[in-house]
Design a protein around this motif. Sequence first.
Motif, PDB file in Angstrom:
ATOM      1  N   ILE A  79       9.455  -2.735  -9.164  1.00  0.00           N
ATOM      2  CA  ILE A  79      10.567  -2.333  -8.056  1.00  0.00           C
ATOM      3  C   ILE A  79      11.005  -2.372  -6.317  1.00  0.00           C
ATOM      4  O   ILE A  79      10.856  -3.651  -5.837  1.00  0.00           O
ATOM      5  CB  ILE A  79      11.394  -0.916  -8.091  1.00  0.00           C
ATOM      6  CG1 ILE A  79      12.215  -0.597  -8.985  1.00  0.00           C
ATOM      7  CG2 ILE A  79      12.238  -0.339  -6.579  1.00  0.00           C
ATOM      8  CD1 ILE A  79      12.644   1.327  -9.158  1.00  0.00           C
ATOM      9  N   GLY A  80       9.319  -2.002  -6.228  1.00  0.00           N
ATOM     10  CA  GLY A  80       8.669  -2.952  -5.208  1.00  0.00           C
ATOM     11  C   GLY A  80       8.536  -4.472  -4.768  1.00  0.00           C
ATOM     12  O   GLY A  80       8.905  -5.062  -3.801  1.00  0.00           O
ATOM     13  N   SER A  81       8.564  -4.920  -6.096  1.00  0.00           N
ATOM     14  CA  SER A  81       8.586  -6.558  -5.532  1.00  0.00           C
ATOM     15  C   SER A  81       9.851  -6.856  -5.304  1.00  0.00           C
ATOM     16  O   SER A  81      10.065  -8.046  -4.897  1.00  0.00           O
ATOM     17  CB  SER A  81       7.322  -7.376  -7.321  1.00  0.00           C
ATOM     18  OG  SER A  81       8.642  -7.014  -8.246  1.00  0.00           O
ATOM     19  N   VAL A 133      12.137   5.420  -2.389  1.00  0.00           N
ATOM     20  CA  VAL A 133      12.774   4.939  -3.518  1.00  0.00           C
ATOM     21  C   VAL A 133      12.481   5.542  -5.349  1.00  0.00           C
ATOM     22  O   VAL A 133      13.164   6.006  -5.939  1.00  0.00           O
ATOM     23  CB  VAL A 133      13.145   3.356  -3.442  1.00  0.00           C
ATOM     24  CG1 VAL A 133      13.519   2.902  -5.126  1.00  0.00           C
ATOM     25  CG2 VAL A 133      13.842   2.566  -2.795  1.00  0.00           C
ATOM     26  N   THR A 134      11.174   6.370  -4.775  1.00  0.00           N
ATOM     27  CA  THR A 134      10.475   6.876  -5.976  1.00  0.00           C
ATOM     28  C   THR A 134      11.375   8.608  -6.017  1.00  0.00           C
ATOM     29  O   THR A 134      11.552   8.676  -5.700  1.00  0.00           O
ATOM     30  CB  THR A 134       9.138   7.474  -5.230  1.00  0.00           C
ATOM     31  OG1 THR A 134       8.614   5.896  -4.658  1.00  0.00           O
ATOM     32  CG2 THR A 134       8.801   7.925  -6.917  1.00  0.00           C
ATOM     33  N   ASN A 135      11.693   7.988  -7.770  1.00  0.00           N
ATOM     34  CA  ASN A 135      12.243   9.129  -8.075  1.00  0.00           C
ATOM     35  C   ASN A 135      11.448  10.733  -8.562  1.00  0.00           C
ATOM     36  O   ASN A 135       9.641  10.190  -8.845  1.00  0.00           O
ATOM     37  CB  ASN A 135      12.955   8.884  -9.603  1.00  0.00           C
ATOM     38  CG  ASN A 135      14.436   8.406  -9.414  1.00  0.00           C
ATOM     39  OD1 ASN A 135      14.747   8.330  -8.931  1.00  0.00           O
ATOM     40  ND2 ASN A 135      14.228   7.786 -10.262  1.00  0.00           N
ATOM     41  N   TYR A 155      17.235  -4.308 -10.252  1.00  0.00           N
ATOM     42  CA  TYR A 155      17.334  -5.468  -9.323  1.00  0.00           C
ATOM     43  C   TYR A 155      19.054  -4.738  -8.310  1.00  0.00           C
ATOM     44  O   TYR A 155      18.411  -4.302  -6.722  1.00  0.00           O
ATOM     45  CB  TYR A 155      18.440  -5.977 -10.335  1.00  0.00           C
ATOM     46  CG  TYR A 155      17.422  -7.122 -10.894  1.00  0.00           C
ATOM     47  CD1 TYR A 155      16.467  -8.291  -9.612  1.00  0.00           C
ATOM     48  CD2 TYR A 155      17.056  -7.444 -12.209  1.00  0.00           C
ATOM     49  CE1 TYR A 155      15.770  -8.552 -11.077  1.00  0.00           C
ATOM     50  CE2 TYR A 155      15.933  -7.823 -12.988  1.00  0.00           C
ATOM     51  CZ  TYR A 155      15.492  -8.596 -11.902  1.00  0.00           C
ATOM     52  OH  TYR A 155      14.842  -9.897 -13.236  1.00  0.00           O
ATOM     53  N   ALA A 156      19.828  -3.536  -8.434  1.00  0.00           N
ATOM     54  CA  ALA A 156      20.648  -3.065  -8.045  1.00  0.00           C
ATOM     55  C   ALA A 156      19.785  -2.288  -7.259  1.00  0.00           C
ATOM     56  O   ALA A 156      20.631  -1.539  -5.999  1.00  0.00           O
ATOM     57  CB  ALA A 156      21.656  -2.449  -9.095  1.00  0.00           C
ATOM     58  N   ILE A 157      18.732  -0.989  -7.363  1.00  0.00           N
ATOM     59  CA  ILE A 157      17.524  -0.456  -6.387  1.00  0.00           C
ATOM     60  C   ILE A 157      17.431  -1.706  -5.135  1.00  0.00           C
ATOM     61  O   ILE A 157      17.657  -0.314  -4.316  1.00  0.00           O
ATOM     62  CB  ILE A 157      16.925   0.433  -7.354  1.00  0.00           C
ATOM     63  CG1 ILE A 157      16.601   1.209  -6.350  1.00  0.00           C
ATOM     64  CG2 ILE A 157      16.171  -0.243  -7.844  1.00  0.00           C
ATOM     65  CD1 ILE A 157      17.944   2.413  -5.248  1.00  0.00           C
ATOM     66  N   THR A 186       8.507   2.684  -2.611  1.00  0.00           N
ATOM     67  CA  THR A 186       8.937   2.769  -4.765  1.00  0.00           C
ATOM     68  C   THR A 186       7.434   3.068  -5.853  1.00  0.00           C
ATOM     69  O   THR A 186       7.062   2.567  -6.553  1.00  0.00           O
ATOM     70  CB  THR A 186       8.918   1.436  -4.347  1.00  0.00           C
ATOM     71  OG1 THR A 186       7.335   0.601  -4.653  1.00  0.00           O
ATOM     72  CG2 THR A 186       9.555   0.415  -3.697  1.00  0.00           C
ATOM     73  N   ALA A 187       6.558   3.572  -4.606  1.00  0.00           N
ATOM     74  CA  ALA A 187       4.686   3.360  -5.395  1.00  0.00           C
ATOM     75  C   ALA A 187       5.602   5.271  -6.549  1.00  0.00           C
ATOM     76  O   ALA A 187       5.982   6.272  -5.793  1.00  0.00           O
ATOM     77  CB  ALA A 187       3.886   3.968  -5.349  1.00  0.00           C
ATOM     78  N   GLY A 188       4.997   5.527  -8.114  1.00  0.00           N
ATOM     79  CA  GLY A 188       5.037   6.639  -8.395  1.00  0.00           C
ATOM     80  C   GLY A 188       4.617   6.051  -9.957  1.00  0.00           C
ATOM     81  O   GLY A 188       5.311   5.305 -10.778  1.00  0.00           O
ATOM     82  N   ALA A 189       4.666   7.436 -10.058  1.00  0.00           N
ATOM     83  CA  ALA A 189       5.017   7.364 -12.015  1.00  0.00           C
ATOM     84  C   ALA A 189       6.689   6.968 -13.048  1.00  0.00           C
ATOM     85  O   ALA A 189       7.273   7.188 -11.955  1.00  0.00           O
ATOM     86  CB  ALA A 189       4.358   8.540 -12.858  1.00  0.00           C
TER      87      ALA A 189
END
Length: 311
Positions: free
Chosen positions: A14-16, A118-120, A228-230, A77-80
Amino acid sequence: MRSKKIAVVGSGAIGSTVAHSLILRNRDIEVLLVNRSQQKAWAKAFDIGHTLAELEGRSIRAVMPEECEGADVIVMTAGALPREDGTRADVIQDNVAIFRQLVPLLARHNPEACFLNVTNPVDAMAYAIRRLSGFSPGRVLGTGTELDAMRLRAFLAEQYPLEAQRISIDVIGEHGDSMVPVWSRAQHGGTPLEIAIGLFDTAEKEELLTSTRRAGWDIRLAGEHSCYAIAFTATRIVEAMIQASPRPLLVSSLMQGELGIHGVYMSLPTTLGPGGVVQKHLPTLTAEETAQLEHSRAQLALQIAQVEALL
């Protein structure tokens, strides 16, 4: 004009992809790709950077968290990741631990920035950023249900003779199973959706909503990651913030009495600007939609209680 500096924290799928999307769509922008693994961030930035031979007025570089300074927007966007058979809420403990290390450091070095999470689980982790950063509520947002509304419009256009770009429907509340589509105000080209479609019953609506809820999981179960969508969604939100777009987006922010709700992060149509939230737009809801939003609030309150216990 000074280039806008956007820090993207996390250089996974996601981050990249967010970093790449920002670079492709925006001039006068500097992207910092932030990761504790310097080699991973360098490799992604190095690869994306080769596109700059064809793109003027933008740059990208990899930095460690402690080197990230002067950002206008920080995209987290970092996270498990949740297990394939789990839920977004399963990773609250892991992701709060990660954010406890990162957020105070980033806030200290970027005191004028806004955070976009963005991280869930998106809403609960945006709340965690707000608590850990000490920033004012309007400067800490989550990507919220903007992605869900886009997915729902795509599914509607697949199933009915509609153009997705002409569909207008808000999805509010949680980015998760308790999301609330505001069917009562949905339109296609200015015509109420139920008139545009014709017969449109509760079962059809529930089927569309189930597809929307499951979209990310279906991608995960196919052995891939939804990115891509996120990434497109996060990019549009960042652009709205740095360009002061008048178009409201469905972002998650702290509820401070809107619609009688306090203390949780959830999504409403929101106009954004360089300082974050400019104005929230409160939809008129039916009694059924109001009850669904209260259920969403209750689910989010449970997640936030988990976050509070870990801070």
